[in-house]
Design a protein around this motif. Sequence first.
Motif, PDB file in Angstrom:
ATOM      1  N   ASP A 138       1.197  -4.362   3.532  1.00  0.00           N
ATOM      2  CA  ASP A 138      -0.061  -4.454   4.264  1.00  0.00           C
ATOM      3  C   ASP A 138      -0.644  -5.838   4.050  1.00  0.00           C
ATOM      4  OD1 ASP A 138      -1.111  -4.304   1.671  1.00  0.00           O
ATOM      5  OD2 ASP A 138      -2.565  -2.753   2.152  1.00  0.00           O
TER       6      ASP A 138
ATOM      7  N   LYS B 183     -13.755  -4.121  16.427  1.00  0.00           N
ATOM      8  CA  LYS B 183     -13.492  -2.845  17.108  1.00  0.00           C
ATOM      9  C   LYS B 183     -12.736  -3.077  18.411  1.00  0.00           C
ATOM     10  CE  LYS B 183     -17.136   0.058  15.198  1.00  0.00           C
ATOM     11  NZ  LYS B 183     -18.346   0.837  15.477  1.00  0.00           N
TER      12      LYS B 183
ATOM     13  N   ALA C 197      -0.179  -2.212   7.931  1.00  0.00           N
ATOM     14  CA  ALA C 197      -1.630  -2.162   8.173  1.00  0.00           C
ATOM     15  C   ALA C 197      -2.236  -3.528   7.892  1.00  0.00           C
ATOM     16  CB  ALA C 197      -2.284  -1.113   7.273  1.00  0.00           C
TER      17      ALA C 197
ATOM     18  N   PRO D 166     -13.711   1.243  11.139  1.00  0.00           N
ATOM     19  CA  PRO D 166     -14.191   1.436   9.770  1.00  0.00           C
ATOM     20  C   PRO D 166     -13.531   2.667   9.158  1.00  0.00           C
ATOM     21  CG  PRO D 166     -15.927   1.949  11.363  1.00  0.00           C
ATOM     22  CD  PRO D 166     -14.753   1.456  12.133  1.00  0.00           C
ATOM     23  N   ARG D 167     -13.331   2.615   7.864  1.00  0.00           N
ATOM     24  CA  ARG D 167     -12.805   3.767   7.138  1.00  0.00           C
ATOM     25  C   ARG D 167     -14.001   4.464   6.518  1.00  0.00           C
ATOM     26  NH1 ARG D 167      -8.305   2.636   3.196  1.00  0.00           N
ATOM     27  NH2 ARG D 167      -7.987   4.852   3.518  1.00  0.00           N
ATOM     28  N   GLU D 168     -14.387   5.550   7.119  1.00  0.00           N
ATOM     29  CA  GLU D 168     -15.556   6.290   6.651  1.00  0.00           C
ATOM     30  C   GLU D 168     -15.404   6.632   5.169  1.00  0.00           C
ATOM     31  OE1 GLU D 168     -18.270   6.526   8.467  1.00  0.00           O
ATOM     32  OE2 GLU D 168     -17.200   5.578  10.126  1.00  0.00           O
ATOM     33  N   ASN D 169     -16.493   6.550   4.461  1.00  0.00           N
ATOM     34  CA  ASN D 169     -16.566   6.849   3.037  1.00  0.00           C
ATOM     35  C   ASN D 169     -15.861   5.828   2.151  1.00  0.00           C
ATOM     36  OD1 ASN D 169     -18.027   9.262   3.544  1.00  0.00           O
ATOM     37  ND2 ASN D 169     -16.100  10.292   4.005  1.00  0.00           N
ATOM     38  N   TYR D 170     -15.442   4.700   2.719  1.00  0.00           N
ATOM     39  CA  TYR D 170     -14.812   3.647   1.933  1.00  0.00           C
ATOM     40  C   TYR D 170     -15.620   2.366   2.065  1.00  0.00           C
ATOM     41  CZ  TYR D 170     -10.567   6.450   1.491  1.00  0.00           C
ATOM     42  OH  TYR D 170      -9.667   7.429   1.199  1.00  0.00           O
TER      43      TYR D 170
ATOM     44  N   HIS E   8      -6.141  -5.047   7.021  1.00  0.00           N
ATOM     45  CA  HIS E   8      -7.501  -4.688   6.633  1.00  0.00           C
ATOM     46  C   HIS E   8      -8.377  -5.934   6.718  1.00  0.00           C
ATOM     47  CE1 HIS E   8      -5.367  -1.276   4.804  1.00  0.00           C
ATOM     48  NE2 HIS E   8      -4.613  -2.172   4.186  1.00  0.00           N
TER      49      HIS E   8
ATOM     50  N   SER F 278       0.825  -1.198   0.000  1.00  0.00           N
ATOM     51  CA  SER F 278       0.000   0.000   0.000  1.00  0.00           C
ATOM     52  C   SER F 278       0.864   1.255   0.000  1.00  0.00           C
ATOM     53  CB  SER F 278      -0.901   0.017   1.235  1.00  0.00           C
ATOM     54  OG  SER F 278      -1.560   1.267   1.351  1.00  0.00           O
TER      55      SER F 278
ATOM     56  N   GLU G  25      -0.558   4.238   0.285  1.00  0.00           N
ATOM     57  CA  GLU G  25      -1.225   5.039   1.317  1.00  0.00           C
ATOM     58  C   GLU G  25      -0.732   4.708   2.723  1.00  0.00           C
ATOM     59  OE1 GLU G  25      -5.692   5.779   3.179  1.00  0.00           O
ATOM     60  OE2 GLU G  25      -5.497   4.653   1.316  1.00  0.00           O
ATOM     61  N   PHE G  26      -0.552   3.416   3.011  1.00  0.00           N
ATOM     62  CA  PHE G  26      -0.142   3.003   4.347  1.00  0.00           C
ATOM     63  C   PHE G  26       1.379   2.863   4.477  1.00  0.00           C
ATOM     64  CE2 PHE G  26      -4.605   1.916   4.368  1.00  0.00           C
ATOM     65  CZ  PHE G  26      -4.996   2.402   5.607  1.00  0.00           C
TER      66      PHE G  26
END
Length: 149
Positions: free
Chosen positions: A79, A132, A115, A138-142, A117, A72, A74-75
């Motif tokens: 990952d 949790k 990371a 959670p990744r909001e909007n994903y 996932h 990744s 991003e990360f």
Amino acid sequence: MSAALTLAKPEHLDKLVTLCAAFHEEGGITQTDEARRAALSPLLDGSPYGAIYLIGPARAPIGYLVICFGWSIEFGGLDAILDELYVRPGVRGRGIATESLIALPRALAEGGLRAVHLEVDRENATAIKLYKRAGFAPRENYMFMSRKL
């Protein structure tokens, strides 16, 4: 009950096929044992794409988890996706899954993983609570999307 994790090896294939079949039956996943063997075997044989860990004693595991590696930007590097997690129904509710979900990422982080996932059914409140509790958010909007090839 301990959530001790053992890296699965080729000699664990039969035990894993049985556990995997039980997991798939609960989840409504239709797959033959032959297809399961074909999917599990490369990871047991040392494929760099992932690993399988037995939960509990290797001679009589109470569950398993499968982690598949990726990269990744991003990360910031290596990952993984937690592809499957299963604990036998008779030993659920004892913190075994939570312990496993906390221990494995810590160990993988020591190996450079950035990371982890996972995918979860939005209606599965029990699983969401478990994830949790283990530090997943959670990744909001994903949303996780797939295209079968």
